[in-house]
Each structure stands twice: as structure tokens, then as C-alpha cells.
Motif scaffolding. Sequence first.
Motif, PDB file in Angstrom:
ATOM      1  N   LEU A 109      10.893  -1.770  -3.277  1.00 39.20           N
ATOM      2  CA  LEU A 109      10.582  -2.487  -2.038  1.00 39.20           C
ATOM      3  C   LEU A 109      10.924  -3.967  -2.171  1.00 39.20           C
ATOM      4  N   SER A 110      10.510  -4.568  -3.284  1.00 38.06           N
ATOM      5  CA  SER A 110      10.816  -5.984  -3.499  1.00 38.06           C
ATOM      6  C   SER A 110      12.311  -6.215  -3.633  1.00 38.06           C
ATOM      7  N   GLN A 128       0.836  -1.192   0.000  1.00 41.53           N
ATOM      8  CA  GLN A 128       0.000   0.000   0.000  1.00 41.53           C
ATOM      9  C   GLN A 128       0.877   1.250   0.000  1.00 41.53           C
ATOM     10  N   SER A 129       0.247   2.361  -0.324  1.00 43.65           N
ATOM     11  CA  SER A 129       0.895   3.673  -0.289  1.00 43.65           C
ATOM     12  C   SER A 129      -0.036   4.619   0.459  1.00 43.65           C
ATOM     13  N   VAL A 130       0.494   5.284   1.476  1.00 44.29           N
ATOM     14  CA  VAL A 130      -0.294   6.215   2.284  1.00 44.29           C
ATOM     15  C   VAL A 130       0.414   7.560   2.308  1.00 44.29           C
ATOM     16  N   ILE A 147       4.816   0.873   1.322  1.00 49.64           N
ATOM     17  CA  ILE A 147       5.150  -0.252   2.202  1.00 49.64           C
ATOM     18  C   ILE A 147       4.738  -1.558   1.557  1.00 49.64           C
ATOM     19  N   TYR A 148       5.541  -2.572   1.815  1.00 48.95           N
ATOM     20  CA  TYR A 148       5.219  -3.939   1.406  1.00 48.95           C
ATOM     21  C   TYR A 148       5.625  -4.853   2.555  1.00 48.95           C
ATOM     22  N   ALA A 207       9.455  -6.733   6.086  1.00 46.80           N
ATOM     23  CA  ALA A 207       8.776  -5.568   5.512  1.00 46.80           C
ATOM     24  C   ALA A 207       9.811  -4.545   5.076  1.00 46.80           C
ATOM     25  N   SER A 208       9.421  -3.758   4.117  1.00 43.78           N
ATOM     26  CA  SER A 208      10.264  -2.658   3.652  1.00 43.78           C
ATOM     27  C   SER A 208       9.379  -1.435   3.460  1.00 43.78           C
ATOM     28  N   VAL A 209       9.911  -0.280   3.854  1.00 49.22           N
ATOM     29  CA  VAL A 209       9.182   0.979   3.759  1.00 49.22           C
ATOM     30  C   VAL A 209      10.055   1.985   3.033  1.00 49.22           C
TER      31      VAL A 209
END
Length: 634
Positions: A434-435, A394-396, A408-409, A416-418
Motif C-alpha cells: 500500500l505504501s 486497517q484490514s477488513v 486499506i491505508y 488512499a490505496s486499497v
Amino acid sequence: MTCQHPSCSFDIFSSCINHCMQNLCLIHLIDHGDIFLRDFTDLLDHLDKSTCILKQETNFAETQIIQRRQYEIERINRMYDENQEDIRKRLAFAEAANVLLKDKQHKLIKSKQENECYISQHDLEQIKSYSIQIKNSSFEKQENKNKSITNFEIINEPKFMISNILKTYSCPLIQPNVFGITLEHNIRFDCDGSTYNKSHLTRHLEYYHRMLPECALRLRNAIVNGQSSLDQIKLFSDNEIILNKEFFSDCTLTNATNIFGAQSSLSILMHIPCTKKQMALASMINHFQYYHKLKYNAAKKIFNAMKNKSLTSDIILFETNERIGSQAAKENQILTMKLLAIFVLHKDVDKKVKILQEEFNLESFGYFQRLSIQQLFGFSARTVTERTALGTKQSVEADQTAKGFIHIYVRPDGLASVIIADSEYPQRVAHTLLSKVMDDFTNAYPPSSWANMNEQTGKMASLSEVLRKYQVTFLYKGNFQDLAKREITVAERQKIGRFFYRFRNGESGADVYDRVSSFMDSLFREMDGNLMPNSNILIVSHGLFMRLFLMRFYRWSVEKFHTLENFNNCGYCILERDDQDGSFILKTELKIFPERKRTAMKDLKEKFSEQSFNEEIITTSYTRDTKNDEKKND
């Protein structure tokens, strides 16, 4: 040349870069260096004193608020004990009254049945006495209810704290059916009941609950005057319209040649004509300023016309030659879309999150802001990770201080990575990174070690390299073609070849081929990791990218690429996976330049079917030789 210091005749040694920018001799250069160090020391001392004063004031404020908290807790406890005692007494009185009532009713029934009077004057006086006590108790209850909780005296409390309490009011719209407002009025009822001062409460009712300004003002006045939602006061009728139906509005900048009279220098504006629709009217000034790059005065003038309902397509707000664009929106402006921070985190089964590694790029912030920004980013990354489910991307929107987005993923295994980037950074690129970051971290640290790692113990060197490498710099304005030189450009491209020819300030096919390779690495990585099992993959791109993708995928030669025509508008190409060996078969017949077609269709088929998949392919797990399949089909 001699030294520029007054009354000095020595030759120049160097420039005083840090102090006065004068050309000085060695002696005065040293003196000026000492002056600069002394001024710098005084500045540091001043900053140190200011910091100490700020710390003392903060500690004093903390002490005051702790005392205030303790005082309020004790006061509430006293009120609770007093009310509990009062309730106990009233309950005992009610029980005694109930017993008396039953006794008198029994006497009355008996008197009627036996035609004898069992009721005396004493019974009558008892009933009057109980009635008077109940009446007095009700008056006392009403008087206590009308007293405001803020009308109490605080001993030895700072005046500014009392002032703040007296001027803050809670929003009552946490549920429907208050002040006559029901669900049929269609306003928002998801407020958390926060407190606001008088002016901010009005803005809250207008912009959050979307009430009409006059209705918001009426409700605010009722709240300020001490009226409570428990009083069952009905300020609004059931059929009254209190929802601001014009809360959302479309952007009015739809004409690229004439913006309400202004026709000069419109090329420096951005995103004209605009297609944004149903935006909050209150955010229109920011939209005009930051999205279209209008000056604040021009944005405010258009906003006021929209608010007053006087804005029409033929209205004249500006003079013809008036410049309404901001200075920041210059022609051919080069901007950098920034990556501000990258985090690698781990989320365990108890939803506890720890930051394993982090990298920051805070050069765009002031020196004294960076520490607080870094702490804010860390808190935001941890909070968003806690609230993101496993296996979710998602993206916030980030805090207003950063003016960007948090991407974030969280993988199913808890890693997790941000990425925190500015609002212009492409979301697709961010999610690809992120991946990549998590794959690199998994290679450096096996999954079995994540749970035992402490905070900030990750030392993956490639993280800082990713943060530096993927800062995106681009040119805002388009690279327009020169029509006078177009024929020369086409002739040069035919001579050099479409694959190697690079347009002025543009890309060549070879440049795009490199980008295709990077994209395929990410695509294969997700396919190998079973992140998209049994899924159809849709790639939307330009025709050049599609041809270069096929060239890279099947390892075609440059000569073969030059024989391919571009796809038609909205054209497509299908690669179908064979479940037996995992290879992909090209199912779409490609178009060839007419002057390069073979006279025999058989030769054409050999050229683009058998050779494309056999002679010129270095076999991988994603391609296959279709020669035997074609023989079987024949």
C-alpha cells in the motif's frame, strides 16, 4: 496415417484441437472448423436470447416493485390522514369532556357548600353519555390495534409478493425491555430490526443474539403469532437464563497423532495441533473444512458431537485407517496467495471518494462472474475508504464472494490505496505494498493534481506490474532435512560458506540478503516520509535475518559475516540514533566464532568497531563513523 474422418483416405494434415481432437485431412479440418463456429454461434444466440429474457424479467420486476412502492406510500398516507383526523376528533371530544367535568364538579361543590341541589337528571344523563362514548372509543381503538398490518386486500398485486409479506417478520431486539428481556440477560441488543422469514428468524436469534435454541424458538413463535413488543408481554422471567454460554468454543483438534480415533494420513491436514480459541460454535464446520482441510462429513461429525456435548478427548468417531483429510490438502501442495485488485483513490475534505486508478487479477473467477466481481470490488474499495479516517491503516473481511480481506491505508493528505487479496495473503506484505503504490503514484502525479483528476484517469504503468509481481507462490509442507545426509550438507556449507550455500528447496544467505534490501527500502521510505517521527522501531526476525540486516545496513563484507555467530534464542541487537547527524550506532557487542577470535581484544575491537563503521562503510545518512566517538570516550 490417413484421416480419421469416416470414409476418408487422405493423409493427415493436423489435429482438430477445438472440436473433436481427431487427426484430420485439410478438407475435413476446415469442415470441422465450420461446424465448431456454427455451434459456437448457436450458443451465443442462445445466450443472447437468455440475456434478453432475463432483462425483460428484470424490467418487469422493477416495474412491479415501483408500483408496489407507490401503492404502499399511498396506503400509508391514507392511514396517516385517517389517523390524524381521528386524533383531532378525539382531542376535541376530550376537551369538551374536560369542560363538562369541571362544570359538574363545580355544581357538586356548590351543592355541598350551600346544602342545595344544583344537579339535575339532565346532568346525570350527560355524564353517562360521555362515559359510553369514551368506552366505545376505547373498544374501537383496541380492535384496530389487534388488526395486523398485513391483513389488507391488494388489488391486482402478484400473489408471490403477498406471500413474501405474510412470511417476513422483524426482529424486535433492537432495544432492551421487550418480551421481558433485559440487559441483565446479557444477549446482544444492537440489531438493526431487519425482516426475516420464519426459519431465518430463528437462526438470527440463535447466532446473532446468542440465545438458547429453546428460547429463540419461544420468542419466534410469539412474533409469528402476531404478538408485539408494545403489548408488554413478558415471555421470560428476570432470573431465566436465555444466553447460550456455549456459543463460543475452542477448537478440539489439539492432538496431531490421533484425531478421535483416526491415525492414518493425518499429515495432509493443516495447522494441527490447533491453538484457536473462543470461536463461534456455528462456524466450526467451516473452520474444520477450510482451516484444517477436513472432509465435510468428518467436520460435520465432530461438530455434531460438540453440539450434543458428547465430545471428549478419548471418544472414538473414526476408524484408525479412515482418511478424514480432503483431497484438496495434498502433500507438498503448491498454493498461490493471490492479489485480486489494487486501487488508488483520493478522499477530499467532504469525504467524497473517487477512484483514480485500478487494476484487477480475476483469473480465479469464472468468465461470466468477472464483471460483477469487478463492480463489487470497486464498490467495496470506495465504501471502505469513505469509512476510514485519515492517517489510518486497517484490514477488513471482504464479501463472501471474494473470500478474502480488504487492506486499506488512507494517508493524511487524502491519498488512499486499497488492496483486495485472498485470506491467505500476508497482511504485512499487503500494507507494505500500500505504501509503495502510493509513493509511486505520488511520484507520477503531484498532490496538487489529485483534486482535479477525474475517475479512472490515472495511468501509472507500475500498478499492473506490482499486481503481477507480488502474487506469492509457496509450498505448504515443510522442507524436512534428511538426517542421513546432514553431515554431508554441513561439510558442503562449511566449504562454500554460510552466505552462499543454498539448502535443497531452500534459501541461501544471499537470497535473504536480497529480501533484506527490499525491506530496508520500505523502511527508509517511511522514515524519510516522516511517517514514524521520533518512534522506536522493533524488528522481530530470525537470527540469520538479524545478521544479514546488520551486514546490509553497515555494508559489511562477506568475510566479516562469516565470523559472526548467530544470536541466542530471544537475543536482541540495539541500533541507537544520534540526533545530531541522524546516524545509527551499534550498541550491542556481537559474538564471534571462537576459532576466529583474535588473540588480542584490541584487534577484535578494531575489527568490529572502527573498521565496521569506517573502512568498509559507504557513508549514508543512516550510518556513521564512531572512531572519533571512541577516542573521545577513551
